[in-house]
Design a protein around this motif. Structure first.
Motif, PDB file in Angstrom:
ATOM      1  N   VAL A  55      43.816  27.016  37.478  1.00 13.03           N
ATOM      2  CA  VAL A  55      45.002  27.880  37.545  1.00 13.03           C
ATOM      3  C   VAL A  55      45.122  28.731  36.280  1.00 13.03           C
ATOM      4  CG1 VAL A  55      47.528  27.883  37.562  1.00 13.03           C
ATOM      5  CG2 VAL A  55      46.276  26.409  39.141  1.00 13.03           C
ATOM      6  N   VAL A  56      44.866  28.121  35.124  1.00 15.06           N
ATOM      7  CA  VAL A  56      44.932  28.875  33.863  1.00 15.06           C
ATOM      8  C   VAL A  56      43.871  29.960  33.836  1.00 15.06           C
ATOM      9  CG1 VAL A  56      44.588  28.734  31.373  1.00 15.06           C
ATOM     10  CG2 VAL A  56      45.979  27.017  32.530  1.00 15.06           C
ATOM     11  N   ALA A  57      42.624  29.610  34.216  1.00 14.20           N
ATOM     12  CA  ALA A  57      41.535  30.590  34.214  1.00 14.20           C
ATOM     13  C   ALA A  57      41.821  31.722  35.199  1.00 14.20           C
ATOM     14  CB  ALA A  57      40.218  29.902  34.567  1.00 14.20           C
ATOM     15  N   ALA A  58      42.287  31.365  36.390  1.00 11.12           N
ATOM     16  CA  ALA A  58      42.565  32.381  37.409  1.00 11.12           C
ATOM     17  C   ALA A  58      43.733  33.276  37.014  1.00 11.12           C
ATOM     18  CB  ALA A  58      42.846  31.698  38.742  1.00 11.12           C
ATOM     19  N   SER A  59      44.658  32.735  36.222  1.00 15.01           N
ATOM     20  CA  SER A  59      45.828  33.530  35.824  1.00 15.01           C
ATOM     21  C   SER A  59      45.451  34.700  34.924  1.00 15.01           C
ATOM     22  CB  SER A  59      46.854  32.643  35.106  1.00 15.01           C
ATOM     23  OG  SER A  59      46.387  32.246  33.820  1.00 15.01           O
ATOM     24  N   PHE A  60      44.250  34.673  34.347  1.00 14.76           N
ATOM     25  CA  PHE A  60      43.830  35.764  33.466  1.00 14.76           C
ATOM     26  C   PHE A  60      43.651  37.069  34.239  1.00 14.76           C
ATOM     27  CE2 PHE A  60      41.711  32.470  30.490  1.00 14.76           C
ATOM     28  CZ  PHE A  60      42.945  32.139  29.990  1.00 14.76           C
ATOM     29  N   PHE A  61      43.436  36.960  35.550  1.00 15.08           N
ATOM     30  CA  PHE A  61      43.318  38.182  36.341  1.00 15.08           C
ATOM     31  C   PHE A  61      44.627  38.961  36.348  1.00 15.08           C
ATOM     32  CE2 PHE A  61      39.730  35.789  38.001  1.00 15.08           C
ATOM     33  CZ  PHE A  61      38.767  36.766  38.174  1.00 15.08           C
ATOM     34  N   THR A  62      45.749  38.257  36.167  1.00 14.95           N
ATOM     35  CA  THR A  62      47.041  38.944  36.150  1.00 14.95           C
ATOM     36  C   THR A  62      47.233  39.755  34.872  1.00 14.95           C
ATOM     37  OG1 THR A  62      48.231  37.074  35.153  1.00 14.95           O
ATOM     38  CG2 THR A  62      48.035  37.093  37.550  1.00 14.95           C
ATOM     39  N   LEU A  63      46.373  39.525  33.880  1.00 10.65           N
ATOM     40  CA  LEU A  63      46.446  40.304  32.642  1.00 10.65           C
ATOM     41  C   LEU A  63      45.852  41.697  32.822  1.00 10.65           C
ATOM     42  CD1 LEU A  63      45.328  37.574  30.051  1.00 10.65           C
ATOM     43  CD2 LEU A  63      47.666  38.366  30.503  1.00 10.65           C
ATOM     44  N   GLY A  64      45.170  41.907  33.966  1.00  5.04           N
ATOM     45  CA  GLY A  64      44.557  43.199  34.221  1.00  5.04           C
ATOM     46  C   GLY A  64      43.090  43.248  33.848  1.00  5.04           C
ATOM     47  N   LEU A  65      42.473  42.078  33.641  1.00  3.06           N
ATOM     48  CA  LEU A  65      41.071  42.024  33.227  1.00  3.06           C
ATOM     49  C   LEU A  65      40.139  42.026  34.439  1.00  3.06           C
ATOM     50  CD1 LEU A  65      41.269  39.329  30.408  1.00  3.06           C
ATOM     51  CD2 LEU A  65      41.226  41.815  30.143  1.00  3.06           C
ATOM     52  N   ALA A  66      38.964  42.615  34.259  1.00  8.25           N
ATOM     53  CA  ALA A  66      37.926  42.564  35.283  1.00  8.25           C
ATOM     54  C   ALA A  66      37.277  41.186  35.275  1.00  8.25           C
ATOM     55  CB  ALA A  66      36.883  43.647  35.025  1.00  8.25           C
TER      56      ALA A  66
END
Length: 498
Positions: A55-66
């Protein structure tokens, strides 16, 4: 930790002269250092392969990262964790004692209760969060096979439905049962739990690739458009959050490294268990999350939801049950064992290893932890606050051992509560360590709670390490000279075993 009878009796004889206010069988130096690199590797597998980590790793996509940027951040962050794990492992492996006891070097024989209680309270939150994630998976399994239970999800109390409370209670009890059987049972459990979830995660990634084709896996996928400067900042933020996520078990890694055969074995276990192991986990995470965009039309950052959409009931049940097993593994090693030692350290004769762990388990329910992990933004905020406490403790511990004490440990003195004791300081407390800790934690918390400094708050762990270590190095600068003059001090000195 509970050991075999013969080992325990020999240990009791050897530790007979230790103060009962500072020692019991669980806190005394272990004579049974038999963990190989594979046991350390399995520890990290259980820590990495959990729903919380996903969940933590996947949440990084919400930061706008590719996707490729998320992967890079995960790898850089875990390499930092590996370096820190090797550093924090050494004193406990040398002396054969847990984190709470090693803290007596820096904080004093009674002052060590301060970092022990702080870490124990942090375990309250993490234990509850991981139990909630496992309970949520169990609830999905039940609803998949017994849809008649859905009315139990209609109403809620304190943010959790009736079925949610039932599942939470079941997971809470299962973990307590494994923990209650002692370290040997925990060791066997984590040897299985970590590898098991690999099978499910790889199978899930394979299923997504099968459904979407390789064209459906985009390494340039991002949830929003950012400038080059914004992307760089968000990558630094994501890297910092990786370290913050692992900061809890990292701080208490000595609770497990104390059982290592040698530092060579521990470093090898850390090498395979962190960068190499995390590389595969990161790739699988990126494939699954980016694949859900093509398959379902939206990015799904919750692995439980992704598994539940597979379609085959049996596959869903097996997948979710395996994830439950893996989450139990990380919860036991990170949030049961560590507070068990921490709380036992406060009153060794009244609080045993088992009692300390159960205190954390009960406390976790009172926090209603599901409210701390409801959204990606809240996850990051939770990590910021926890890092504000853990960072300064980590910095003080390392500076004291490597800089002030010059990698020496007088083991017997860790259990000496007389004014003549080496770690007595002032009434059993080291004012310099406490003076370095309080403002460091305070500054980090102020940063975390001021909205305008929210971006900086993501680096609370790093800021805490720098502030805590730097302040303590300055305040205790004269103590290093004293330590050098007392190098011939009579006492049991721990030596490193390579």
């Amino acid at each position: 930790m509970p050991n075999h009878t013969t080992v325990a009796s020999k240990a009791s004889e050897a530790n007979a002269h230790y103060s009962p206010r500072l020692c019991n069988e669980d806190l005394a130096p272990t004579r049974d250092q038999n963990w190989s690199w594979y046991n350390i590797f399995s520890f990290w597998m259980s820590d990495v392969h959990s729903m919380g980590g996903y969940v933590v790793a996947a949440s990084f996509f919400t930061l706008g990262l590719a996707s490729w940027q998320v992967l890079l951040c995960l790898l850089v962050g875990i390499c930092i964790v590996q370096i820190c794990a090797n550093l924090v492992a050494k004193p406990s492996q040398m002396a054969g004692v847990p984190y709470a006891v090693i803290c007596r070097q820096a904080f004093g024989v009674f002052g060590a209760n301060i970092p022990a209680v702080i870490r124990g309270l942090i375990a309250f939150a993490w234990y509850g969060i991981q139990t909630y994630l496992a309970a949520n998976a169990l609830m999905l399994v039940l609803l998949k096979f017994f849809p008649g239970l859905s009315p139990m999800t209609q109403s809620s109390w304190l943010g959790l439905s009736l079925l949610g409370w039932c599942c939470f209670g079941v997971m809470w009890l299962l973990q307590a049962m494994v923990f209650w059987h002692g370290m040997s049972a925990i060791k066997r459990f984590i040897d299985v739990a970590g590898p098991a979830v690999y099978v499910v995660m790889v199978a899930l990634a394979g299923w997504i690739v099968y459904k979407t084709g390789f064209d459906g896996i985009s390494l340039t996928l991002a949830s929003k458009q950012l400038t080059t400067g914004e992307q760089s900042w968000q990558m630094l933020t994501a890297t910092a959050l990786v370290v913050s996520y692992f900061s809890g078990p990292l701080l208490n890694f000595g609770d497990f490294s104390r059982y290592g055969k040698s530092m060579g074995e521990i470093r090898r276990g850390n090498r395979w268990g962190l960068p190499f192991n995390f590389l595969l986990f990161s790739i699988v995470t990126v494939v699954i999350v980016s694949g859900t965009q093509s398959l379902f039309g939206r990015m799904i950052t919750d692995p439980i939801e992704t598994v539940s959409m597979v379609g085959n009931d049996l596959a869903v049940a097996i997948g979710l049950l395996t994830m439950i097993t893996a989450t139990i593994g990380i919860n036991i090693v990170a949030n049961f064992v560590s507070p068990a030692f921490d709380f036992s350290n406060c009153s060794p004769q009244k609080i045993s290893f088992r009692t300390g762990g159960m205190i954390a388990a009960v406390g976790s329910v009172l926090l209603t932890p599901w409210n701390l992990f409801q959204s990606p933004e809240l996850i990051h905020y939770t990590l910021d606050v926890l890092g504000s406490f853990i960072g300064p403790l980590f910095g003080i511990l390392l500076v004291d051992f490597y800089v002030i004490k010059r990698s020496r440990i007088y083991v017997d003195e860790l259990f000496n509560d007389t004014p003549q004791g080496r770690y007595w300081y002032r009434g059993g407390f080291n004012p310099k360590a406490i003076a370095a800790l309080l403002p460091s934690v305070g500054i980090c918390l102020v940063i975390s709670f001021i909205p305008s400094l929210h971006a900086v708050a993501n680096f609370s762990w790093f800021i805490g390490v720098a502030l805590g270590g730097g302040c303590y190095r300055y305040l205790a600068r004269a103590d290093r000279e004293v330590d050098e003059k007392m190098a011939d001090y009579r006492g049991s000195v721990a030596v490193q075993k390579e």
